[in-house]
Design a protein around this motif. Structure first.
Motif, PDB file in Angstrom:
ATOM      1  N   ILE A 120     -18.758  45.456  53.453  1.00 15.88           N
ATOM      2  CA  ILE A 120     -19.556  44.490  54.069  1.00 15.88           C
ATOM      3  C   ILE A 120     -19.440  43.304  53.040  1.00 15.88           C
ATOM      4  O   ILE A 120     -19.521  42.211  54.070  1.00 15.88           O
ATOM      5  CB  ILE A 120     -21.289  44.916  53.584  1.00 15.88           C
ATOM      6  CG1 ILE A 120     -21.329  45.595  54.805  1.00 15.88           C
ATOM      7  CG2 ILE A 120     -22.078  43.662  53.854  1.00 15.88           C
ATOM      8  CD1 ILE A 120     -21.993  45.392  56.192  1.00 15.88           C
ATOM      9  N   GLU A 121     -19.410  43.378  52.011  1.00 17.31           N
ATOM     10  CA  GLU A 121     -18.686  42.075  50.943  1.00 17.31           C
ATOM     11  C   GLU A 121     -17.456  41.709  51.540  1.00 17.31           C
ATOM     12  O   GLU A 121     -17.409  39.965  51.114  1.00 17.31           O
ATOM     13  CB  GLU A 121     -18.160  43.337  49.613  1.00 17.31           C
ATOM     14  CG  GLU A 121     -19.266  43.160  48.266  1.00 17.31           C
ATOM     15  CD  GLU A 121     -20.075  44.584  49.420  1.00 17.31           C
ATOM     16  OE1 GLU A 121     -21.327  44.619  48.435  1.00 17.31           O
ATOM     17  OE2 GLU A 121     -19.717  45.486  49.857  1.00 17.31           O
ATOM     18  N   SER A 122     -16.349  42.378  52.688  1.00 14.07           N
ATOM     19  CA  SER A 122     -15.868  41.227  53.331  1.00 14.07           C
ATOM     20  C   SER A 122     -15.870  40.385  53.745  1.00 14.07           C
ATOM     21  O   SER A 122     -15.095  39.600  54.740  1.00 14.07           O
ATOM     22  CB  SER A 122     -14.877  42.546  53.923  1.00 14.07           C
ATOM     23  OG  SER A 122     -14.721  42.997  54.609  1.00 14.07           O
ATOM     24  N   TRP A 123     -17.340  40.484  54.571  1.00 10.37           N
ATOM     25  CA  TRP A 123     -18.107  39.171  55.528  1.00 10.37           C
ATOM     26  C   TRP A 123     -18.580  38.559  54.161  1.00 10.37           C
ATOM     27  O   TRP A 123     -18.498  37.312  54.965  1.00 10.37           O
ATOM     28  CB  TRP A 123     -18.757  40.239  56.086  1.00 10.37           C
ATOM     29  CG  TRP A 123     -18.007  40.993  57.491  1.00 10.37           C
ATOM     30  CD1 TRP A 123     -17.393  41.512  57.555  1.00 10.37           C
ATOM     31  CD2 TRP A 123     -19.259  41.772  57.918  1.00 10.37           C
ATOM     32  NE1 TRP A 123     -17.070  42.269  58.625  1.00 10.37           N
ATOM     33  CE2 TRP A 123     -18.663  42.301  58.970  1.00 10.37           C
ATOM     34  CE3 TRP A 123     -20.837  42.494  58.477  1.00 10.37           C
ATOM     35  CZ2 TRP A 123     -19.344  43.785  60.396  1.00 10.37           C
ATOM     36  CZ3 TRP A 123     -21.164  43.025  59.787  1.00 10.37           C
ATOM     37  CH2 TRP A 123     -20.350  43.034  60.748  1.00 10.37           C
ATOM     38  N   LEU A 124     -19.318  38.590  53.375  1.00 10.80           N
ATOM     39  CA  LEU A 124     -19.300  37.753  52.927  1.00 10.80           C
ATOM     40  C   LEU A 124     -18.926  37.184  52.161  1.00 10.80           C
ATOM     41  O   LEU A 124     -18.722  35.685  51.678  1.00 10.80           O
ATOM     42  CB  LEU A 124     -20.356  38.558  51.254  1.00 10.80           C
ATOM     43  CG  LEU A 124     -21.272  38.861  52.069  1.00 10.80           C
ATOM     44  CD1 LEU A 124     -22.399  39.304  50.673  1.00 10.80           C
ATOM     45  CD2 LEU A 124     -23.080  38.562  52.264  1.00 10.80           C
ATOM     46  N   LEU A 125     -17.152  37.510  51.659  1.00 11.21           N
ATOM     47  CA  LEU A 125     -16.076  36.301  51.338  1.00 11.21           C
ATOM     48  C   LEU A 125     -15.195  35.783  52.416  1.00 11.21           C
ATOM     49  O   LEU A 125     -14.212  35.214  51.638  1.00 11.21           O
ATOM     50  CB  LEU A 125     -15.158  37.680  50.657  1.00 11.21           C
ATOM     51  CG  LEU A 125     -15.645  38.294  49.616  1.00 11.21           C
ATOM     52  CD1 LEU A 125     -14.755  39.711  49.190  1.00 11.21           C
ATOM     53  CD2 LEU A 125     -15.300  37.514  47.997  1.00 11.21           C
ATOM     54  N   VAL A 126     -16.128  35.746  53.732  1.00  9.55           N
ATOM     55  CA  VAL A 126     -15.432  34.752  54.322  1.00  9.55           C
ATOM     56  C   VAL A 126     -15.768  33.258  53.908  1.00  9.55           C
ATOM     57  O   VAL A 126     -14.656  32.171  54.107  1.00  9.55           O
ATOM     58  CB  VAL A 126     -16.376  34.975  55.442  1.00  9.55           C
ATOM     59  CG1 VAL A 126     -15.309  35.726  56.279  1.00  9.55           C
ATOM     60  CG2 VAL A 126     -17.137  35.013  55.873  1.00  9.55           C
ATOM     61  N   ASP A 127     -16.632  32.887  52.673  1.00  7.80           N
ATOM     62  CA  ASP A 127     -17.285  31.991  52.445  1.00  7.80           C
ATOM     63  C   ASP A 127     -17.801  31.878  51.238  1.00  7.80           C
ATOM     64  O   ASP A 127     -18.381  32.237  50.576  1.00  7.80           O
ATOM     65  CB  ASP A 127     -18.499  31.726  53.528  1.00  7.80           C
ATOM     66  CG  ASP A 127     -18.806  30.064  52.875  1.00  7.80           C
ATOM     67  OD1 ASP A 127     -17.996  29.457  51.867  1.00  7.80           O
ATOM     68  OD2 ASP A 127     -20.280  29.957  53.058  1.00  7.80           O
ATOM     69  N   CYS A 128     -16.913  31.948  50.116  1.00 12.77           N
ATOM     70  CA  CYS A 128     -16.586  31.875  48.886  1.00 12.77           C
ATOM     71  C   CYS A 128     -17.261  30.820  48.349  1.00 12.77           C
ATOM     72  O   CYS A 128     -18.392  30.552  46.831  1.00 12.77           O
ATOM     73  CB  CYS A 128     -15.422  32.673  48.368  1.00 12.77           C
ATOM     74  SG  CYS A 128     -14.476  33.265  48.063  1.00 12.77           S
ATOM     75  N   LEU A 129     -17.147  29.312  48.778  1.00 10.31           N
ATOM     76  CA  LEU A 129     -18.092  28.690  48.423  1.00 10.31           C
ATOM     77  C   LEU A 129     -19.413  28.580  48.610  1.00 10.31           C
ATOM     78  O   LEU A 129     -20.454  28.722  47.612  1.00 10.31           O
ATOM     79  CB  LEU A 129     -17.570  27.153  49.458  1.00 10.31           C
ATOM     80  CG  LEU A 129     -18.539  25.990  49.160  1.00 10.31           C
ATOM     81  CD1 LEU A 129     -18.434  25.128  47.844  1.00 10.31           C
ATOM     82  CD2 LEU A 129     -18.195  24.532  49.825  1.00 10.31           C
ATOM     83  N   GLY A 130     -20.014  28.771  49.979  1.00 13.94           N
ATOM     84  CA  GLY A 130     -21.246  30.080  49.358  1.00 13.94           C
ATOM     85  C   GLY A 130     -21.590  31.019  48.324  1.00 13.94           C
ATOM     86  O   GLY A 130     -23.101  30.791  48.120  1.00 13.94           O
ATOM     87  N   VAL A 220     -24.676  32.067  52.800  1.00 12.71           N
ATOM     88  CA  VAL A 220     -22.708  32.681  53.253  1.00 12.71           C
ATOM     89  C   VAL A 220     -22.441  31.510  54.975  1.00 12.71           C
ATOM     90  O   VAL A 220     -23.853  31.398  55.206  1.00 12.71           O
ATOM     91  CB  VAL A 220     -23.000  33.345  53.700  1.00 12.71           C
ATOM     92  CG1 VAL A 220     -20.706  33.284  55.053  1.00 12.71           C
ATOM     93  CG2 VAL A 220     -22.260  34.112  52.447  1.00 12.71           C
ATOM     94  N   GLU A 221     -22.012  30.396  54.911  1.00 16.98           N
ATOM     95  CA  GLU A 221     -21.886  30.139  56.468  1.00 16.98           C
ATOM     96  C   GLU A 221     -20.796  29.966  57.656  1.00 16.98           C
ATOM     97  O   GLU A 221     -20.309  30.680  57.053  1.00 16.98           O
ATOM     98  CB  GLU A 221     -21.683  27.766  55.490  1.00 16.98           C
ATOM     99  CG  GLU A 221     -21.808  26.980  57.149  1.00 16.98           C
ATOM    100  CD  GLU A 221     -21.145  25.538  56.191  1.00 16.98           C
ATOM    101  OE1 GLU A 221     -20.512  25.223  56.115  1.00 16.98           O
ATOM    102  OE2 GLU A 221     -22.256  24.804  55.576  1.00 16.98           O
ATOM    103  N   ILE A 222     -21.593  29.556  58.905  1.00 13.99           N
ATOM    104  CA  ILE A 222     -20.879  30.554  59.539  1.00 13.99           C
ATOM    105  C   ILE A 222     -20.251  29.434  60.526  1.00 13.99           C
ATOM    106  O   ILE A 222     -21.031  28.883  61.110  1.00 13.99           O
ATOM    107  CB  ILE A 222     -21.496  31.748  60.194  1.00 13.99           C
ATOM    108  CG1 ILE A 222     -22.228  32.992  59.675  1.00 13.99           C
ATOM    109  CG2 ILE A 222     -21.021  31.794  62.089  1.00 13.99           C
ATOM    110  CD1 ILE A 222     -21.398  33.703  59.232  1.00 13.99           C
ATOM    111  N   ASP A 223     -18.835  29.388  60.316  1.00 14.86           N
ATOM    112  CA  ASP A 223     -18.426  28.493  61.545  1.00 14.86           C
ATOM    113  C   ASP A 223     -17.246  28.652  62.000  1.00 14.86           C
ATOM    114  O   ASP A 223     -16.655  30.143  61.622  1.00 14.86           O
ATOM    115  CB  ASP A 223     -18.326  26.934  60.430  1.00 14.86           C
ATOM    116  CG  ASP A 223     -18.140  26.837  59.460  1.00 14.86           C
ATOM    117  OD1 ASP A 223     -16.666  27.855  58.895  1.00 14.86           O
ATOM    118  OD2 ASP A 223     -17.666  26.154  58.651  1.00 14.86           O
TER     119      ASP A 223
END
Length: 244
Positions: A120-130, A220-223
């Motif tokens: 699941i952490e790999s999904w969070l890591l899509v946005d290190c700024l977030g 986390v921002e999804i874009d």
């Protein structure tokens, strides 16, 4: 209104984080008519207390959810190749239980599987700024993303940890360094930069822990860019679009 039950079997914390990310996916894809419900580890434990095989229990619970929801999506961590192979060799592993349920012809089209590769952490890591904003929000408030981006040291740190494909943050061996360990390391660096006088003991105490995942998901921002960093997260989005 169509309703999807996302069942993250291994953790209630992860379940809440995945629900948050799924709701952001629905906004990104303009799926305004879709309702997201969740279930977690507590619900999975409950079915195992009954006198039936694990797979029968999982199937029965899915059928019960389908009385209220149009689809059930199972989510589990799909760790590195060595851990994954271990799961395949265990007849009653979560992976094999899920595979048996989604292969059941009576549930065809009603149950799906969206493994989080690697974790699941790999999904969070899509946005290190977030992720950095989760830790910096008290200091920077509502303008956190712009303030972190304008801070040269923090921005450099975010860019150094931001992977183009977060599925490639893999464990070299069972129990090795994967996305969870990578996220812990990153948050320790963020904490150190935000609080130069913080002791190592306090940094270790306040770095990423599993129970933080729902809170981090909120930031986390999804874009288009963040989704481009994880194929398995895009698969979850595709499943949501299909049901909608």
């Amino acid at each position: 209104m169509p309703s999807i039950r996302i069942w993250t079997l291994e953790s209630d914390n992860d379940a809440r984080a995945v629900k948050c990310l799924a709701e952001k996916l629905t906004k990104h894809f303009h799926l305004d008519n879709l309702s997201i419900r969740w279930a977690g580890k507590k619900a999975f434990r409950a079915i195992n207390k009954k006198n039936r095989s694990s797979t029968d229990g999982l199937k029965a619970a899915a059928i019960n959810y389908l009385k209220e929801d149009d689809c059930v999506i199972f989510v589990i961590d799909n760790d590195g190749p060595m851990s994954r192979e271990q799961r395949r060799l265990q007849p009653d592993s979560l992976l094999n239980q899920i595979q048996r349920v989604i292969s059941d012809n009576s549930l065809k089209g009603k149950v799906s599987f969206a493994p989080a590769i690697q974790e699941i952490e790999s999904w969070l890591l899509v946005d290190c700024l977030g992720i950095s904003c989760f830790f910096a929000s008290k200091k920077y408030g509502n303008k956190c993303r712009s303030r972190v981006s304008q801070n040269r040291a923090l921005n450099r740190l975010v860019r150094s940890y931001q992977k183009g494909d977060t599925e490639l943050i893999v464990e070299a061996e069972i129990g090795g360094r994967g996305p969870k360990e990578y996220l812990r390391e990153f948050t320790m660096e963020i904490l150190s930069e935000l609080n130069p006088k913080m002791s190592n003991k306090d940094i270790n105490r306040t770095r990423y822990r599993d129970e933080m995942s729902p809170g981090i998901a909120e930031f986390v921002e999804i874009d288009r860019d963040t989704l481009g960093r994880n194929k398995s997260l895009r698969r979850l989005g595709a499943l949501l679009k299909r049901v909608s």
